[in-house]
Structures are given as structure tokens and as C-alpha cells.
Design a protein around this motif. Structure first.
Motif, short mmCIF file in Angstrom:
data_model
loop_
_atom_site.label_atom_id
_atom_site.label_comp_id
_atom_site.label_asym_id
_atom_site.label_seq_id
_atom_site.Cartn_x
_atom_site.Cartn_y
_atom_site.Cartn_z
N PHE A 368 0.84 -1.21 0.00
CA PHE A 368 0.00 0.00 0.00
C PHE A 368 0.87 1.26 0.00
O PHE A 368 0.55 2.25 -0.64
CB PHE A 368 -0.93 0.00 1.22
CG PHE A 368 -1.98 -1.08 1.18
CD1 PHE A 368 -2.60 -1.43 -0.01
CD2 PHE A 368 -2.36 -1.74 2.34
CE1 PHE A 368 -3.56 -2.42 -0.05
CE2 PHE A 368 -3.33 -2.73 2.31
CZ PHE A 368 -3.93 -3.08 1.11
N ALA A 369 1.99 1.20 0.72
CA ALA A 369 2.91 2.34 0.73
C ALA A 369 3.51 2.57 -0.66
O ALA A 369 3.72 3.72 -1.07
CB ALA A 369 4.02 2.11 1.76
N VAL A 370 3.78 1.48 -1.37
CA VAL A 370 4.29 1.62 -2.74
C VAL A 370 3.26 2.33 -3.62
O VAL A 370 3.59 3.26 -4.38
CB VAL A 370 4.64 0.23 -3.33
CG1 VAL A 370 4.90 0.33 -4.83
CG2 VAL A 370 5.85 -0.34 -2.61
N TYR A 371 2.01 1.90 -3.52
CA TYR A 371 0.97 2.56 -4.32
C TYR A 371 0.87 4.04 -3.97
O TYR A 371 0.82 4.90 -4.87
CB TYR A 371 -0.39 1.89 -4.11
CG TYR A 371 -1.49 2.61 -4.87
CD1 TYR A 371 -1.75 2.29 -6.20
CD2 TYR A 371 -2.22 3.63 -4.27
CE1 TYR A 371 -2.73 2.98 -6.91
CE2 TYR A 371 -3.19 4.32 -4.97
CZ TYR A 371 -3.44 3.99 -6.30
OH TYR A 371 -4.40 4.68 -7.00
N LEU A 372 0.85 4.36 -2.68
CA LEU A 372 0.70 5.75 -2.26
C LEU A 372 1.89 6.59 -2.68
O LEU A 372 1.75 7.78 -2.98
CB LEU A 372 0.52 5.81 -0.74
CG LEU A 372 -0.80 5.24 -0.23
CD1 LEU A 372 -0.76 5.10 1.28
CD2 LEU A 372 -1.98 6.13 -0.64
N ALA A 373 3.08 5.99 -2.72
CA ALA A 373 4.27 6.72 -3.17
C ALA A 373 4.20 6.99 -4.67
O ALA A 373 4.60 8.06 -5.14
CB ALA A 373 5.53 5.94 -2.84
N GLU A 374 3.69 6.03 -5.44
CA GLU A 374 3.62 6.18 -6.89
C GLU A 374 2.41 6.96 -7.36
O GLU A 374 2.47 7.66 -8.38
CB GLU A 374 3.65 4.80 -7.55
CG GLU A 374 4.94 4.03 -7.29
CD GLU A 374 4.94 2.66 -7.95
OE1 GLU A 374 3.93 2.30 -8.61
OE2 GLU A 374 5.95 1.94 -7.81
N ARG A 375 1.29 6.85 -6.63
CA ARG A 375 0.06 7.55 -7.01
C ARG A 375 -0.59 8.14 -5.75
O ARG A 375 -1.62 7.66 -5.29
CB ARG A 375 -0.92 6.59 -7.71
CG ARG A 375 -0.46 6.09 -9.07
CD ARG A 375 -0.31 7.23 -10.07
NE ARG A 375 0.04 6.75 -11.39
CZ ARG A 375 1.30 6.52 -11.81
NH1 ARG A 375 2.31 6.71 -10.96
NH2 ARG A 375 1.54 6.11 -13.04
N PRO A 376 0.03 9.20 -5.17
CA PRO A 376 -0.52 9.76 -3.92
C PRO A 376 -1.93 10.29 -4.05
O PRO A 376 -2.65 10.39 -3.06
CB PRO A 376 0.49 10.86 -3.57
CG PRO A 376 1.17 11.19 -4.85
CD PRO A 376 1.22 9.93 -5.64
N ARG A 377 -2.34 10.66 -5.27
CA ARG A 377 -3.70 11.15 -5.48
C ARG A 377 -4.49 10.22 -6.41
O ARG A 377 -5.44 10.65 -7.06
CB ARG A 377 -3.67 12.56 -6.08
CG ARG A 377 -3.00 13.57 -5.17
CD ARG A 377 -3.05 14.98 -5.77
NE ARG A 377 -2.39 15.94 -4.93
CZ ARG A 377 -2.94 16.55 -3.88
NH1 ARG A 377 -4.20 16.27 -3.57
NH2 ARG A 377 -2.26 17.41 -3.16
N GLY A 378 -4.08 8.98 -6.45
CA GLY A 378 -4.75 8.02 -7.32
C GLY A 378 -6.14 7.66 -6.82
O GLY A 378 -6.53 7.95 -5.68
N ALA A 379 -6.90 7.01 -7.70
CA ALA A 379 -8.27 6.66 -7.35
C ALA A 379 -8.34 5.69 -6.18
O ALA A 379 -9.32 5.67 -5.43
CB ALA A 379 -8.96 6.04 -8.57
N LEU A 380 -7.30 4.89 -5.99
CA LEU A 380 -7.30 3.90 -4.91
C LEU A 380 -6.57 4.41 -3.67
O LEU A 380 -6.43 3.65 -2.70
CB LEU A 380 -6.63 2.61 -5.40
CG LEU A 380 -7.32 1.92 -6.59
CD1 LEU A 380 -6.47 0.76 -7.10
CD2 LEU A 380 -8.70 1.43 -6.21
#
Length: 429
Positions: A368-380
Motif C-alpha cells: 500500500f505504501a508503494v501505491y501511495l508513493a507512486e500515485r498519492p492522489r490516485g483513485a485507490l
């Protein structure tokens, strides 16, 4: 001196004699009268002595009445207790996932509201309060009927969207693969909030229906086969395409196990897994697409599919309860399309598999931290951050959980995990 003393004594005696004579002339009460007077005096004293306890009893009664009034006020005007709910007749627990596999599952709330999960749906109640509840829809469809009250506060969250309900009945579907929310109103009115919706939200009233997505449109994958012939055309109007000449580039051969005379002759094989899986994927038929890919060979597709296709195939395998196969597709998306939306989505889904499938909280939070780092404002991002809070809490990392909770409240004060985040920030976990 002696004369004066004698004179004074004589005067005193004469005065005393006069007083005695006056007393003799007074009417003296009888002995019986004197006794009655004594009795009346004692009775009066007893009556006065009992007056104080009576006043005290009245004071106690008044105090009791005040206490009763206070209790009544508290009962009538205090905030009510949080709602409770039952899952198929059994007591429900906040935060526990509910899955409807082959048949519908109903959630009955103590205020008379009801949420029905359609088959194939997965959801959970994330928060309950005296005026409503928050329900997180991971995938599938819900039929929601909320009893109307002036201060009702219900939220149904799906992906990045939140459906705020006062009192109404509607159907809501969250398509995880298309990242699309569908709402169909039956009665009443709702307001939908989301990162790609107007800040004031989008109001939907019965009998309206709407679909919302924050995902970017996906490019249409090129099809190797020619367009299907028009069923109404005559044979003479649709002549067959000529076969390629020997000097022309030959099409990619079909896998040996699926070879046929037609394939070896170079004619497109429209009903082969090599042609079907993309069509099934585009149509949302994930199970059929995965079956075709398994027939074709997973290794073959891992090197040929696009990033979004790999994520979709990973989701198909995850929903088919094949986590090891799903992980292969997600990891391929991250390796071959690093930095893309598909790679970020793959990280989120890898975290979700660790979270839901194995309870591997540390691994899940890393993804989840990887996703938030790559897409901090992403849909997920809202769900990734919310689940990260749960991971830290389950690992008993209180400082980390509080930090994540503060970030969540700052970014999503009305999000599906806002109740949990507020509890952690205030140190009452």
C-alpha cells in the motif's frame, strides 16, 4: 442609719403582705386542671419534635424527584447508542468482511435499515453511530434501504466514491476492474462525493441512475482478427479475404497444442484462445478470459499482454481464488510497465491479497505504501491509506497508526476510514 434600715424593712414587710393578699384573692386552678395543662404541653412538644423529621422527609422526596427528572432528561436527550446489526440473523462485528458467495446475504440494522449483498459481493461495515453507519463495498452490488430520519447519516463507499444517504432506497455497484460506480435510485435522493466529482457532490434523485469513474479511458487493444462479417450481408456482398501470398509476412503461429489445419494454413482462427481472451477481457468476462489464457499458456501472455491487461488478468485470477497466478500477473505488470498506472494498481492489489487472503499486515502495508508513493492522489489512494491504518493497528504499531490516521483525516475527513482514524488520533484505540 439604724432608723433608716428599720423603716425599709417595715415597708418591705407591708408590701409582701399586700402581695400575699392579692395572690390569695386569685382563682387557683384545680389539680385536675393543672394536670391537663401539663399533658397539653407535652403533646405540643411531641408535635413540634416530629415536625423536623417530616420536613426532612419532604426534602428527601424533593431531591429524589430532582434526580428522577435528571435521569429522564438524560434518557430523552442524550445521544443514542450506536446502531447494531445482524448478518443473516447472527450478530455483526464492525470491520469484519461479509461475502455473499452463491446466494444473497442481508444485513439488518437496529434502526430498521437493511443492506442486501448480491451474490459475488464483498463488503463490510466500517463504522456505526447513533444516527447511521458506513459500509465499504469492495466489489459487487448492494441493495440499500435506509429508514428516513431528520438526522440520519449513512455512507456507502465504493472505490474513491462515497454515497451519502439520508433516507432512501437504491442499488449501488462497484466494478473493481473498470473502477466504475453505478447508482440506481428507487426512492429518495443521495449525494455522491469523489475526487473526480464536483466538490459539492453530485445529487441523484429517484428514478435516476448514474455511472461514475475516475479512471482514465483505456486504449482499445488491437485485434489480430478481421472484423466479424455483417450477419445481414449476402455472401456476394462480403467476399472472403484473399489468402496472404507466400512472400507476405506470416501470422504468428498458434501454440502446438492448439494447432489446426486452418491455423497452419495461415487463416485467422477466430475461436482460438489467442483471439478470445482479449475480447472477453474487454467485455468484462474475466473468468472466460482467464480460462483462455490458461489454455494458451500463462507464460506466453505474461510477455505479450499490455499493462492494464495484466492487471485485469491478475484480478480475474484473484477473484477465482488463484492468488499465486494473480501474483504472477501483477508482478509482470510492475516489471514490464514500471512507473505506469498499471504498475501502481498492481502494487495495490498485491497489498490487498496480502491483507485479505493471508492477514500478512506488514507485507500488505509495504505494498500500500508503494501505491501511495507512486500515485498519492490516485483513485485507490483513500482505500490504500485506510487499509494501511488497519495494518499498523493490527501490528500494534500505535505511533505509525496514529501518523497514518492523521494523514487520512487531513486528506479524507469524511472517508470510509474516518471513524477509525479519529479514534486512533485521539488515542482511544
Amino acid at each position: 442609719m439604724d432608723v433608716r434600715t428599720k423603716d425599709v424593712a417595715a415597708v418591705g414587710r407591708r408590701v409582701a403582705a399586700h402581695q400575699d393578699a392579692a395572690l390569695e384573692r386569685l382563682v387557683r386552678p384545680s389539680t385536675a386542671d393543672r394536670l391537663q395543662a401539663i399533658y397539653r404541653k407535652e403533646a405540643a412538644l411531641s408535635l413540634n419534635a416530629g415536625a423536623a423529621p417530616l420536613s426532612r422527609r419532604l426534602g428527601v422526596a424533593l431531591a429524589a424527584a430532582c434526580v428522577a427528572a435528571s435521569v429522564l432528561w438524560f434518557v430523552l436527550f442524550r445521544p443514542g447508542d450506536p446502531l447494531t446489526y445482524r448478518v443473516a440473523g447472527a450478530p455483526g462485528a464492525v470491520g469484519r468482511w461479509v461475502a455473499a458467495d452463491a446466494s444473497q446475504v442481508g444485513l439488518d440494522f437496529s434502526d430498521g435499515s437493511r443492506v442486501d449483498l448480491a451474490p459475488g459481493t464483498r463488503a463490510r461495515v466500517t463504522e456505526v453511530g447513533p444516527r447511521g453507519a458506513s459500509v465499504l463495498l469492495e466489489r459487487g452490488s448492494l441493495h440499500v434501504r435506509v429508514v428516513h430520519r431528520d438526522d440520519t447519516r449513512w455512507v456507502v463507499a465504493g472505490g474513491p466514491f462515497e454515497v451519502h444517504v439520508i433516507g432512501t432506497e437504491f442499488d449501488v455497484t462497484w466494478n473493481t476492474e473498470a473502477e466504475e460506480l453505478s447508482v440506481s435510485m428507487i426512492t429518495g435522493r443521495v449525494r455522491i462525493l469523489g475526487p473526480c466529482v464536483d466538490p459539492s457532490g453530485r445529487a441523484v434523485a429517484a428514478p435516476e441512475a448514474t455511472r461514475l469513474t475516475c479512471a482514465a479511458p483505456r486504449p482499445v487493444a488491437p485485434q489480430a482478427s478481421s472484423p466479424a462479417p455483417d450477419p445481414e450481408a449476402t455472401p456476394s456482398a462480403q467476399p472472403p479475404a484473399p489468402l496472404p501470398s507466400p512472400s507476405a509476412a506470416a501470422p504468428a503461429p498458434a501454440p502446438p497444442s492448439l494447432g489446426s489445419p486452418r491455423a497452419r494454413a495461415g487463416e485467422p482462427l477466430a475461436d482460438s484462445p489467442a483471439e478470445r481472451w482479449r475480447a472477453h477481457l474487454a467485455a468484462g468476462k474475466l473468468g472466460e478470459a482467464l480460462a483462455d489464457v490458461e489454455l494458451l499458456g500463462i507464460d506466453t501472455v505474461l510477455g505479450r499482454a499490455g499493462g492494464a491487461e495484466l492487471v485485469d488478468l491478475g484480478s480475474a485470477a484473484r477473484l477465482s481464488r488463484k492468488p499465486s497466478v494473480a501474483a504472477r500477473f501483477y508482478e509482470a505488470a510492475r516489471q514490464r510497465f514500471a512507473g505506469s498506472d498499471a504498475a501502481a494498481a498492481a502494487a495495490y492489489h498485491l497489498g490487498r491479497m496480502a491483507f485479505d487472503g493471508r492477514g500478512a499486515w506488514a507485507e500488505a502495508e509495504r505494498w500500500f505504501a508503494v501505491y501511495l508513493a507512486e500515485r498519492p492522489r490516485g483513485a485507490l489512494a483513500p482505500e490504500a491509506l485506510g487499509r494501511s491504518i488497519e495494518c499498523a493497528r493490527n501490528l500494534q504499531l500505535r505511533a505509525r497508526a496514529s501518523e497514518l490516521a492523521a494523514r487520512y483525516l487531513a486528506a479524507y475527513p469524511n472517508g470510509a476510514h474516518a471513524g477509525l482514524a479519529a479514534t486512533l488520533v485521539h488515542g482511544a484505540d
